[in-house]
Design an enzyme around this catalytic site. Structure first.
Site, PDB file in Angstrom:
ATOM      1  N   ASP A   1       0.842  -1.194   0.000  1.00  0.00           N
ATOM      2  CA  ASP A   1       0.000   0.000   0.000  1.00  0.00           C
ATOM      3  C   ASP A   1       0.880   1.249   0.000  1.00  0.00           C
ATOM      4  O   ASP A   1       2.103   1.154   0.132  1.00  0.00           O
ATOM      5  CB  ASP A   1      -0.918  -0.052   1.229  1.00  0.00           C
ATOM      6  CG  ASP A   1      -2.223   0.683   1.011  1.00  0.00           C
ATOM      7  OD1 ASP A   1      -2.297   1.530   0.104  1.00  0.00           O
ATOM      8  OD2 ASP A   1      -3.176   0.420   1.763  1.00  0.00           O
TER       9      ASP A   1
ATOM     10  N   ASP B   1     -10.506   2.698  -3.364  1.00  0.00           N
ATOM     11  CA  ASP B   1     -10.936   1.388  -2.862  1.00  0.00           C
ATOM     12  C   ASP B   1     -12.352   1.060  -3.306  1.00  0.00           C
ATOM     13  O   ASP B   1     -13.243   1.902  -3.255  1.00  0.00           O
ATOM     14  CB  ASP B   1     -10.950   1.390  -1.326  1.00  0.00           C
ATOM     15  CG  ASP B   1      -9.569   1.626  -0.744  1.00  0.00           C
ATOM     16  OD1 ASP B   1      -8.601   1.766  -1.510  1.00  0.00           O
ATOM     17  OD2 ASP B   1      -9.481   1.662   0.495  1.00  0.00           O
TER      18      ASP B   1
HETATM   19  C1  GLA Z   1      -5.965   1.349   1.464  1.00  0.00           C
HETATM   20  C2  GLA Z   1      -6.040   0.338   0.332  1.00  0.00           C
HETATM   21  C3  GLA Z   1      -7.099  -0.698   0.633  1.00  0.00           C
HETATM   22  C4  GLA Z   1      -6.802  -1.385   1.963  1.00  0.00           C
HETATM   23  C5  GLA Z   1      -6.662  -0.359   3.073  1.00  0.00           C
HETATM   24  C6  GLA Z   1      -6.133  -0.964   4.360  1.00  0.00           C
HETATM   25  O1  GLA Z   1      -7.124   2.117   1.552  1.00  0.00           O
HETATM   26  O2  GLA Z   1      -6.293   0.972  -0.883  1.00  0.00           O
HETATM   27  O3  GLA Z   1      -7.184  -1.646  -0.400  1.00  0.00           O
HETATM   28  O4  GLA Z   1      -5.617  -2.130   1.831  1.00  0.00           O
HETATM   29  O5  GLA Z   1      -5.743   0.692   2.700  1.00  0.00           O
HETATM   30  O6  GLA Z   1      -5.964  -0.033   5.375  1.00  0.00           O
END
Ligand code: GLA
Length: 406
Positions: free
Chosen positions: A158, A219
């Site tokens: 990430d 996301d």
């Molecule tokens: C980000 C990523 C997600 C997930 C969250 C976890 O938002 O894009 O896919 O991994 O972090 O905290």
């Protein structure tokens, strides 16, 4: 202070290796990832069956094997954020939360491997993960080695709390090289373009040299709005994205949310069809202990999976939008083609769309004898057609018809 020295040394040691050439992810990775469905639930007293714990992953591993998921191609069982303890150990190595993962990640990897599955884990290029756990910045080599020692097979990396753009990009490069150096096969799943896009024009050629897949957008959530947004965003950038994808490196529009709460049947069909057309990693985030049979059959549909996993590795693209229909196509190996028609009108009933041979990909190998099969929403054999075929399709609101032309 020590942390600063470790970071400085880590940056200075960045070697000039140009590309990721790890031989992995020749087709889009398939598996299960906890985030969308289970997020950062860490209270195992109140939520013993849904908290992020070794028990959750062992149960999912059992389900993947006993309910046909592994056999259907879903082999990576992936941990997302919130698995970590709040501190590194005395040797600066990461450690799993001792209450929720009492056996540690190595034991979980052994459990997963014994069942023929592979294990994915999550870390972050910055100082902290998105949920605030210790990040990898300054510790890329140590962390890569730790993951290899534990038997990890995929890393989702990430990009929260990265510092400067330079730190973000160097961090992604550095971790790629560090993983390679361990000598273990570890698929490297990045979010580099998603974070970098806010500050610069993304160089996809370079991203593809370092990563096996990469997220470009926000996301996913368990909603039709989110699925539509990811389709639209991908189409709006397709001139950049499509060329970057191919065996070894894939654009990642995020998890499959099929089998949860937010999508109707038609919308589940649309996500499955479009994620296959987009050559997206097929990482489900749902509860395999409790999934309805229709969603399960959709996710395990071998003919649809074959579109996604086609060895040519071409990413499909939106071909046209007309009167609230959109048509996407994906060239397949041997001059075959996958075509999807989505009805984006969200009022009324089914609408008819006439699909003409003339608008489709010019590389289609069949000239006088084209064989048409409808794969979704139900299977239907249309039989053979000549060079100028057209067919009339009936498409429900927010639904998709997926076809294959051979
Ligand atoms: C980000 C990523 C997600 C997930 C969250 C976890 O938002 O894009 O896919 O991994 O972090 O905290």
């Amino acid at each position: 202070m020590l942390w600063l020295i470790v970071s400085a040394v880590a940056v200075l040691c960045l070697p000039p290796v140009p590309a990721l050439n790890n031989g992995l992810a020749r087709t889009p990775p398939m598996g299960w990832l906890h985030w969308e469905r289970f997020t950062c639930e860490t209270d195992c007293v109140r939520n013993p069956t849904t908290c992020i714990s070794e028990q959750l992953f062992m149960q999912m591993a059992d389900m993947m094997v006993s309910n046909g998921w592994l056999q259907a191609g879903y082999k990576y069982l992936c941990i997302d954020d919130c698995w970590l303890a709040a501190q590194r150990d005395e040797n600066y190595r990461l450690q799993a939360d001792p209450d929720r993962f009492p056996g540690g990640i190595k034991k979980l990897a052994d459990y997963v491997h014994a069942r023929g599955l592979l294990l994915g884990i999550y870390q972050d290029v910055g100082k902290q993960t998105c949920a605030g756990y210790p990040g990898s910045q300054g510790f890329y080599d140590v962390d890569a080695q730790t993951f290899a020692d534990w038997g990890v097979d995929l890393l989702k990396f990430d990009g929260c709390n990265y510092g400067t753009l330079e730190q973000l990009e160097d961090g992604y490069r550095h971790m790629s090289i560090a993983l390679n150096r361990t000598g273990r096969n570890i698929v490297y799943s990045c979010e580099w373009p998603f974070y970098a896009r806010r500050l610069t024009k993304v160089n996809y050629t370079e991203v593809a040299e370092y990563c096996n897949s990469w997220r470009n957008f926000d996301d996913i959530q368990d909603s039709w709005a989110s699925v539509k947004y990811l389709m639209d965003f991908t189409a709006s950038l397709q001139d950049e994205l499509v060329d970057a994808a191919g065996p070894g490196g894939w654009n990642d529009p995020d998890m499959l949310v099929i089998g949860n709460f937010g999508l109707s049947w038609e919308q589940e069909v649309t996500q499955m069809a479009l994620w296959s057309i987009m050559a997206a990693p097929l990482l489900m985030s749902n509860d395999l202990r409790d999934i309805n049979p229709r969603s399960k059959a959709l996710l395990q549909n071998q003919e649809v999976i074959a579109i996604n996993q086609d060895p040519l590795g071409a990413q499909g693209y939106r071909l046209l939008q007309v009167i609230d229909f959109e048509v996407w196509e994906k060239p397949l190996a041997g001059g075959s083609l996958a075509v999807s028609v989505t009805n984006r009108q969200e009022i009324g009933g089914a609408r008819q769309f006439i699909l003409l041979r003339g608008i489709l990909w010019k590389g289609l190998a069949c000239k006088d004898k084209c064989y048409l099969t409808q794969l979704l929403p139900t299977r239907h054999d249309y039989g053979g057609f000549n060079a100028t075929f057209f067919i009339q399709l009936s498409v429900n609101p927010s639904g998709t018809v997926l076809l294959r032309v051979d």
